[in-house]
Design a protein around this motif. Structure first.
Motif, short mmCIF file in Angstrom:
data_model
loop_
_atom_site.label_atom_id
_atom_site.label_comp_id
_atom_site.label_asym_id
_atom_site.label_seq_id
_atom_site.Cartn_x
_atom_site.Cartn_y
_atom_site.Cartn_z
N ASN A 28 0.80 -1.22 0.00
CA ASN A 28 0.00 0.00 0.00
C ASN A 28 0.84 1.28 0.00
O ASN A 28 0.29 2.38 -0.03
CB ASN A 28 -0.96 0.01 1.20
N ARG A 29 2.18 1.14 0.04
CA ARG A 29 3.05 2.30 0.00
C ARG A 29 3.86 2.36 -1.30
O ARG A 29 4.73 3.22 -1.45
CB ARG A 29 4.01 2.30 1.19
N ARG A 30 3.56 1.45 -2.22
CA ARG A 30 4.28 1.44 -3.49
C ARG A 30 3.89 2.66 -4.34
O ARG A 30 2.82 3.24 -4.15
CB ARG A 30 3.97 0.16 -4.28
N LYS A 31 4.75 3.00 -5.29
CA LYS A 31 4.56 4.18 -6.13
C LYS A 31 4.06 3.79 -7.52
O LYS A 31 4.13 2.63 -7.94
CB LYS A 31 5.87 4.96 -6.27
N SER A 32 3.59 4.79 -8.25
CA SER A 32 3.12 4.55 -9.61
C SER A 32 4.29 4.27 -10.54
O SER A 32 5.45 4.58 -10.24
CB SER A 32 2.36 5.78 -10.13
N LEU A 33 3.98 3.68 -11.70
CA LEU A 33 5.00 3.41 -12.71
C LEU A 33 5.68 4.71 -13.14
O LEU A 33 6.90 4.75 -13.34
CB LEU A 33 4.38 2.72 -13.92
N LEU A 34 4.91 5.78 -13.25
CA LEU A 34 5.47 7.07 -13.67
C LEU A 34 6.49 7.57 -12.65
O LEU A 34 7.57 8.06 -13.02
CB LEU A 34 4.35 8.10 -13.84
N THR A 35 6.19 7.44 -11.36
CA THR A 35 7.10 7.92 -10.32
C THR A 35 8.40 7.14 -10.31
O THR A 35 9.49 7.72 -10.27
CB THR A 35 6.42 7.83 -8.94
N VAL A 36 8.30 5.81 -10.34
CA VAL A 36 9.52 4.98 -10.31
C VAL A 36 10.32 5.17 -11.60
O VAL A 36 11.56 5.21 -11.57
CB VAL A 36 9.16 3.50 -10.10
N SER A 37 9.63 5.31 -12.72
CA SER A 37 10.32 5.55 -13.99
C SER A 37 11.08 6.87 -13.96
O SER A 37 12.20 6.97 -14.48
CB SER A 37 9.32 5.55 -15.15
N ALA A 38 10.47 7.89 -13.35
CA ALA A 38 11.14 9.19 -13.26
C ALA A 38 12.43 9.08 -12.46
O ALA A 38 13.43 9.75 -12.77
CB ALA A 38 10.20 10.22 -12.64
N VAL A 39 12.42 8.23 -11.43
CA VAL A 39 13.63 8.02 -10.63
C VAL A 39 14.74 7.45 -11.50
O VAL A 39 15.87 7.96 -11.51
CB VAL A 39 13.34 7.08 -9.44
N TRP A 40 14.43 6.41 -12.27
CA TRP A 40 15.46 5.75 -13.07
C TRP A 40 15.78 6.53 -14.35
O TRP A 40 16.93 6.62 -14.77
CB TRP A 40 15.04 4.33 -13.43
N PHE A 41 14.77 7.11 -14.99
CA PHE A 41 14.97 7.78 -16.28
C PHE A 41 15.92 8.97 -16.15
O PHE A 41 16.75 9.21 -17.04
CB PHE A 41 13.62 8.24 -16.82
N GLY A 42 15.80 9.70 -15.06
CA GLY A 42 16.64 10.88 -14.89
C GLY A 42 18.02 10.60 -14.36
O GLY A 42 18.83 11.53 -14.21
N PHE A 43 18.32 9.34 -14.09
CA PHE A 43 19.61 8.98 -13.50
C PHE A 43 20.73 8.86 -14.53
O PHE A 43 21.75 9.55 -14.43
CB PHE A 43 19.43 7.69 -12.71
N PRO A 44 20.60 8.02 -15.58
CA PRO A 44 21.72 7.86 -16.52
C PRO A 44 21.83 8.97 -17.57
O PRO A 44 22.85 9.06 -18.24
CB PRO A 44 21.41 6.51 -17.21
#
Length: 436
Positions: A28-44
């Motif tokens: 119940n504390r997991r995040k949306s696909l968009l939120t987790v993708s934003a974490v990884w997408f902006g990293f490399p």
């Protein structure tokens, strides 16, 4: 009247959200696909990832360099996705994953190693922020390092949500800056000659070594992907979030550096790589200089905060502390290291990572993906010798390839050998009778 007690992880509106340092993230504390993708997408998608892309193209030529970039990123996609899928299903961080494979005491070596390495990356990129600002604008390097480092620590302190917001800003900013850099390069260089660019030659880099160089840029945080993708709702969404980083964001950054190098717009590209920032600052006016300044801090800030988050989460579990406390402690230590100039040893750093990190990830993949049925039924142990044996064999194989067969990839060799070694070791161990 009855009152409902709050669970340990329920937070008041003004409090920071729990980072779940010592247990899996509840569903119940997991995040949306968009939120987790934003974490990884902006990293490399960062300037320091454009640098190795430019180095590879400079030394191999455009087409061979492009092939090395694509091969490395496809391998990274498979590698990181397997670990992410597991994290999305279980909600476990890298430290929790490592505990199951290496043991409740043994994991301290594996987790401590990577959690320290990523703090080194924080220090490297914080130092690079100061050096870049000094070269581009003449600003005081040490002062910039201190101010930028403190800002990066503050953002990391806010947790996973802040990383997703920063990533969502950093990636588009990189794309805009890269397009402008290419347009500026086209004004004085023939972009049509990119495809025929043969590189500087000299035999300084083999194809296999180029693949290792590209993989090494994110081998550590890629192995620790669970720290990010444990927030995904399930394994499928964790893999989709990973795909935004590898191959998409990583290829964009590295190919940008490679294209500008192949256009002949960067002098000494075999050493400085695809750093295209000077194109935005050399006599381009106030607006572009302002954009470049924002780009430097936001872009390098993205990688700094992500790496510090990895390190703080890992060390908080090791020390039974809180992620935010370790963010402050490790952030200050990393800042001191940045001021000491650790960022000057970039290529040497990548060699170490390409030899020792992929085999560690290979052991995790072998244990929790290939042999998942056995690991699910296994009793908890303090230390698991087969995991350390396989990690050692994989690292030895990677080191041997690096020095004796440089035409091959030490990162890929170490990864595959570690997987095979672990499966063999576990099979032999299961068949060996226990002496009473």
């Amino acid at each position: 009247m009855t009152t409902q007690e709050k669970t340990p992880h329920e937070t008041h509106a003004v409090e920071l959200e729990s980072e779940f340092e010592h247990e899996p993230v509840p569903q119940n504390r997991r995040k949306s696909l968009l939120t987790v993708s934003a974490v990884w997408f902006g990293f490399p998608m960062i300037l320091t990832n454009a640098v190795p892309g430019g180095v590879v193209v400079a030394l191999l030529g455009f087409w061979r360099g492009l092939a090395a970039i694509l091969v490395a990123n496809l391998i990274m996609f498979v590698y990181v996705s397997l670990l992410s899928y597991r994290a999305g299903r279980t909600g476990e961080s890298f430290a929790l994953q490592a505990t199951k494979t290496f043991g409740t005491i043994g994991y301290t070596l594996a987790s401590g190693f990577l959690a320290t390495i990523v703090v080194g990356w924080f220090a490297f990129n914080t130092g690079a922020t100061g050096a870049t600002a000094n070269q581009a604008f003449g600003w005081n390097e040490q002062l910039v390092v201190v101010l930028a480092g403190l800002a990066f620590i503050a953002v990391t302190y806010l947790g996973i949500r802040a990383l997703s917001v920063l990533g969502a800003i950093a990636a588009p900013l990189f794309i805009v800056s890269a397009i402008i850099a290419v347009v500026i390069a086209a004004q004085s260089h023939n972009l049509g000659a990119i495809a025929s660019y043969a590189g500087v030659g000299g035999g300084g880099l083999t194809f296999g070594a180029a693949v290792s160089l590209i993989m090494a840029t994110f081998a550590d945080s890629g192995t620790m992907t669970a720290d990010f993708t444990r927030w995904s709702k399930n394994g499928r969404e964790a893999v989709l979030a990973t795909a935004t980083a590898f191959p998409v964001a990583s290829v964009v950054a590295q190919l940008t550096g490679g294209v500008i190098v192949a256009a002949g717009a960067i002098a000494g590209a075999d050493k400085v790589g695809g750093n295209f920032l000077p194109l935005l600052t050399d006599g381009q006016g106030v607006l572009l200089s302002a954009l470049a300044a924002v780009f430097v801090f936001v872009n390098l800030g993205s990688v700094c905060t992500h790496c510090l988050y990895n390190g703080a989460l890992g060390w908080s579990h090791l020390t039974k502390s809180k992620m935010r406390i370790m963010t402050l402690i490790l952030g200050v230590l990393g800042l001191v290291a940045a001021l000491a100039g650790v960022w000057n040893h970039f290529l040497d750093w990548l060699v170490v990572l390409s030899i020792f990190v992929p085999p560690l990830g290979g052991v995790l993949i072998a244990d929790q993906i290939v042999l998942w049925r056995r690991s699910a039924q296994r009793a908890v142990a303090k230390a698991r010798p087969t995991a350390f044996i396989a990690w050692t064999i994989g690292a030895v194989a990677g080191g041997s390839v690096h020095w004796l067969a440089p035409e091959l990839s030490d990162a890929v060799s170490g990864l595959l050998v570690a997987i095979i070694a672990y499966v063999v070791a576990e099979t032999v161990s299961a068949r060996t009778p226990v002496k009473v």
